[in-house]
Structures are given as structure tokens and as C-alpha cells.
Design an enzyme around this catalytic site. Structure first.
Site, short mmCIF file in Angstrom:
data_model
loop_
_atom_site.label_atom_id
_atom_site.label_comp_id
_atom_site.label_asym_id
_atom_site.label_seq_id
_atom_site.Cartn_x
_atom_site.Cartn_y
_atom_site.Cartn_z
N GLY A 68 0.94 -1.31 0.16
CA GLY A 68 -0.04 0.10 0.14
C GLY A 68 0.76 1.19 -0.13
O GLY A 68 2.01 1.32 0.68
N GLY A 70 -0.75 4.65 -0.10
CA GLY A 70 -1.48 5.89 -0.04
C GLY A 70 -1.12 6.79 0.95
O GLY A 70 0.21 6.66 1.18
N ASN A 71 -1.69 7.67 1.44
CA ASN A 71 -1.48 8.73 2.45
C ASN A 71 -0.64 8.06 3.56
O ASN A 71 0.41 8.11 4.27
CB ASN A 71 -2.77 9.64 2.88
N GLY A 73 -0.24 4.63 3.99
CA GLY A 73 0.85 3.79 3.69
C GLY A 73 2.32 4.55 3.41
O GLY A 73 3.19 3.92 3.88
N ALA A 212 -2.36 10.83 9.33
CA ALA A 212 -1.23 10.59 8.70
C ALA A 212 -0.45 11.84 8.42
O ALA A 212 0.89 11.76 8.54
CB ALA A 212 -1.39 9.88 7.53
N LYS A 264 -14.90 3.44 14.63
CA LYS A 264 -14.80 4.84 14.94
C LYS A 264 -14.88 5.61 13.52
O LYS A 264 -15.54 6.80 13.70
CB LYS A 264 -13.30 5.07 15.39
N ASN A 329 -13.11 11.31 7.06
CA ASN A 329 -14.48 10.81 7.00
C ASN A 329 -15.31 11.88 7.56
O ASN A 329 -16.34 12.47 7.01
CB ASN A 329 -14.85 9.78 8.10
N GLN A 359 -13.45 5.30 4.36
CA GLN A 359 -13.71 3.98 4.82
C GLN A 359 -14.91 4.11 5.52
O GLN A 359 -15.63 2.91 5.73
CB GLN A 359 -12.69 3.57 5.91
#
Length: 419
Positions: A68, A70-71, A73, A212, A264, A329, A359
Site C-alpha cells: 500500500g 496511499g497517504n 501507507g 497521517a 470509529k 470521514n 472508509q
């Protein structure tokens, strides 16, 4: 940061003990309320692939691949790469599997990462470490690794695991940083379980209050490793991720840690609705409290082994707070509410996140499927309402109207103990 870091000082430094006896007395008192880095049970034999040496004196080095990029990862790769250079028990090089993309410049993302040492799309402005090597070939990226770090959107994991069947070493240990779950006909399946069952490997988890971009610029943060049986392997993961600004502890509760990180995001969607409707901090605090209660109840109904203490770790209440205050989110849910639900989450995600994935919306759907199948919808009014709003069955304002309903605890024998 100095104050926070001081809480993790080893207690074996006699000159500190001598000069500050009251401080260490207070630490011993605080241990009643804070879980130790490792629980005090019998140590286990270190597997050969994780030992610091062997009978012939040859060092067994662990080789790490991050699946992975992404941000999160990319940040995980940065953390790990700083430690593999420093610790003799690891190979210096860290492979990072990249889902290949063509940038507006016409260059491949992998080529740019390897040339600039920077993930210009998902973590611009941050150097990953010269020992991070981006690889667009998944099988090649994992072929020599015996420590696999999975950090991709959870909806892609089943396909990734299928591609890796028979392609990983027999001595591999895995850890999942993925927040989500798969819902199958037979019931919910945690991502760590999916990895373990499909690849035949042991899998720990790492969750926490981890935005992140803040960790990328080395602001102080904490995380929790959840492990099942082997504390020595958990200790290896703690060692691999820990830095002076990223403090990691471990608890023997894989499902509890993983469900905290998963659920969460549903509560964060609710918090975003509250922000978008400008309902204020009191309302948001109420939503977070109700959300934490439902997180705990849902987790313990699914897995009786889940520990109450896990919800007081970084993976629990701390992650809930930070995600409801500043996560993606919450951000997209706020925009959804401001648009009165007239723009879909898919449209807002594409516009606001530059390729990153939400997510919370997919997890809300998966949780709803579990609740509906098991007849638990009235036990979890917040979780149920979040999904109903996301799919357009209720307006965003329903987040308070419906969350105030008292759950009918008699629907499920013994459920009152979880509230």
C-alpha cells in the site's frame, strides 16, 4: 512533546530513580489506569526468523514490505524505513507496493517516487527515506519479505490476498493497518482474519489516533498493536514502528484493537453531519459518547474476548476523538450535510480527497448488514442512522433525532451488560 515522551522513559535508569522518586511513584500509580506496553505473562520462544542470532552466529535479518502506498501507507513506510536503517535485525531496504498510476505530467507514480523519494500524489513534500523502493509489481514486492505491512483501503484486500496466495514466504508475519471489515454470508470477517486465512500467516494489527499528515511532519502521536498469542512478534512490530514521536504499545486483543479502528469511522461520519449542520460542540460530544458506547457494545457482542481496557488505549477513545475532530470521514460528511444530502459521497470523495478513499461510508453499510441480519438494529440507533443518512433514506438532521432513541436492550439476552 518532551513531557509526553518522558512517560515512556525506561524505569531502569537508577540516577533518574534516585533524583525523582516521587515521579516514579506516580508512574506506578498511573499503571493502575494505563495498560503496560506488554502484559506480564510467560515469555515465549522467539521463532527463528525473528531471532537476533543463531547457533552459527549469523544474524537473521527481517525484510519488510509495505503493501500500500496511499497517504497512511507512505507515512508507515517512512516510519519503518527510519528504523530499518537503525536496527541491525532488519534489512535496510523497505519495499513499498504501489498501485501504478499515470500522473498529469505523463510520468508513472512509481518512477517519480523512486526518483524524488517522495509520494507526490498522496504525501507531497515529505521525504520517505532513501531506502524506500517503490514497486508496482505486487508479487515481486513481497517475494523476499518475511514481514508484510498491509495498509490499503479495506475494500481491496480480498483481491490483494487472492493475488498473493502461494506467493509469500512460509515464515511471513503480517500486520494490518487497515480499518474496515468484510461482510460475508456467514458473518463479518475482520481484515486480519482475512489475511490469516487466505495467506496462512499470523497477523497482528496496528491502530491508533493517527492522522497521517501530522505523523508525516513528526508531531507526537501514539498507536496500539493488537496481538493474539506471541508477544515476541508483537514486540518486533513495536520495535519496527516506534520512533521518538510515534509511541507504540501492545495489547493482547486483536479483535478489540481492530474493531476500534474500524467502527470509529462510522462515528466520525456522524460527527461530520453535526459539523455540517452547525449543531455545536455539545451535540458533537454527545454523538461521540453514544458512538463509543455502541463501538464497545458491538465489539463485545461479536467477540466476547474483547477487553474493556482496549477502549482506553490509543486505538480506542483517542482514535475516536482525533477522527471526529480532523479525519477525512468527518470532513466529507460535513460537506454532505452542508449540501443537504443532495450530492453523493462518491462525488464528494472524488472532489475532496484526490484519490484517497473513505472508509466510514462502506463500513457503515457493512455494520448495517450485520445489525439487520442479526436483528440488532434497534440496539444500535447511531450506527443504523448513519447508514440510513448515507444512502439517502433519512436527512442529515436525523443524526440527532434518531440517535436519541433508547435502544430496546431486551431484544438480545444479556446485552444490557454492554451498556
Amino acid at each position: 512533546m518532551r513531557l509526553l515522551s518522558s512517560l515512556y522513559l525506561p524505569l531502569k535508569q537508577p540516577f533518574i530513580r534516585k533524583r525523582f522518586p516521587c515521579f516514579f511513584h506516580s508512574l506506578s500509580l498511573s499503571s493502575l489506569f494505563m495498560a503496560p506496553a506488554f502484559e506480564d505473562n510467560n515469555s515465549e520462544t522467539l521463532p527463528s526468523s525473528f531471532s537476533s542470532g543463531s547457533d552459527d552466529g549469523v544474524l537473521h535479518k527481517s525484510k519488510v514490505t509495505v503493501v500500500g502506498s496511499g497517504n497512511w501507507g507512505s507515512v508507515a513506510s517512512k516510519l519503518i524505513a527510519s528504523n530499518t536503517l537503525r536496527l541491525s535485525s532488519f534489512h535496510d531496504e523497505v519495499r513499498m507496493w504501489v498501485f501504478e498510476e499515470t500522473l498529469p505530467s505523463g510520468e508513472k507514480l512509481t518512477d517519480v517516487i523512486n526518483r524524488t523519494n517522495e509520494n507526490v500524489k498522496y504525501l507531497p513534500g515529505i521525504k520517505l527515506g532513501k531506502n524506500v523502493v517503490a514497486d508496482p509489481d505486487l508479487e515481486n514486492a513481497v517475494k523476499d519479505a518475511n514481514m508484510l505491512v498491509f495498509v490499503t483501503p479495506h475494500q481491496f484486500m480480498e483481491g490483494i490476498c487472492k493475488r498473493l496466495v502461494g506467493k509469500v514466504n512460509g515464515d511471513v508475519e503480517a500486520i494490518s493497518l487497515i480499518k474496515g471489515m468484510e461482510v460475508k454470508r456467514e458473518g463479518p470477517c475482520m481484515i486480519s482474519t482475512l489475511i490469516s486465512e487466505q495467506l496462512g500467516v499470523s497477523c497482528c494489527v496496528l491502530m491508533g489516533a493517527n492522522i497521517a499528515n501530522e505523523i508525516a511532519v513528526e508531531k507526537f502521536s501514539e498507536a496500539t498493536v493488537g496481538y493474539r498469542d506471541n508477544r515476541e512478534i508483537a514486540e518486533k512490530w513495536v520495535q519496527l514502528f516506534s520512533t521518538p514521536y510515534f509511541m507504540v504499545t501492545a495489547v493482547q486483543d486483536v479483535e478489540g484493537v481492530e474493531l476500534c479502528g474500524t467502527l470509529k469511522n462510522v462515528v466520525a461520519i456522524a460527527a461530520g453531519f453535526v459539523d455540517g449542520l452547525e449543531m455545536g460542540n455539545n451535540t458533537k460530544a454527545a454523538i461521540m459518547r453514544i458512538g463509543l458506547r455502541e463501538m464497545r457494545a458491538f465489539s463485545k457482542l461479536l467477540f466476547s474476548s474483547v477487553k474493556d481496557s482496549t477502549f482506553f488505549e490509543s486505538c480506542g477513545v483517542a482514535d475516536l476523538i482525533t477522527t471526529c475532530l480532523g479525519g477525512r470521514n468527518r470532513k466529507v460528511a460535513e460537506a454532505f450535510a452542508k449540501n443537504e444530502g443532495k450530492r453523493s459521497f462518491d462525488d464528494l470523495e472524488a472532489e475532496m480527497l484526490q484519490g484517497q478513499k473513505l472508509q466510514g461510508v462502506s463500513t457503515a453499510r457493512e455494520v448495517y448488514e450485520v445489525l439487520s441480519h442479526r436483528g440488532w438494529l434497534e440496539l444500535f440507533p447511531l450506527f443504523a442512522t448513519v447508514h440510513e443518512i448515507c444512502v439517502g433514506h433519512l436527512p442529515p438532521s436525523a443524526i440527532v433525532e434518531y440517535s436519541e432513541r433508547k435502544p430496546r436492550l431486551s431484544l438480545l439476552e444479556g446485552s444490557t451488560q454492554y451498556y
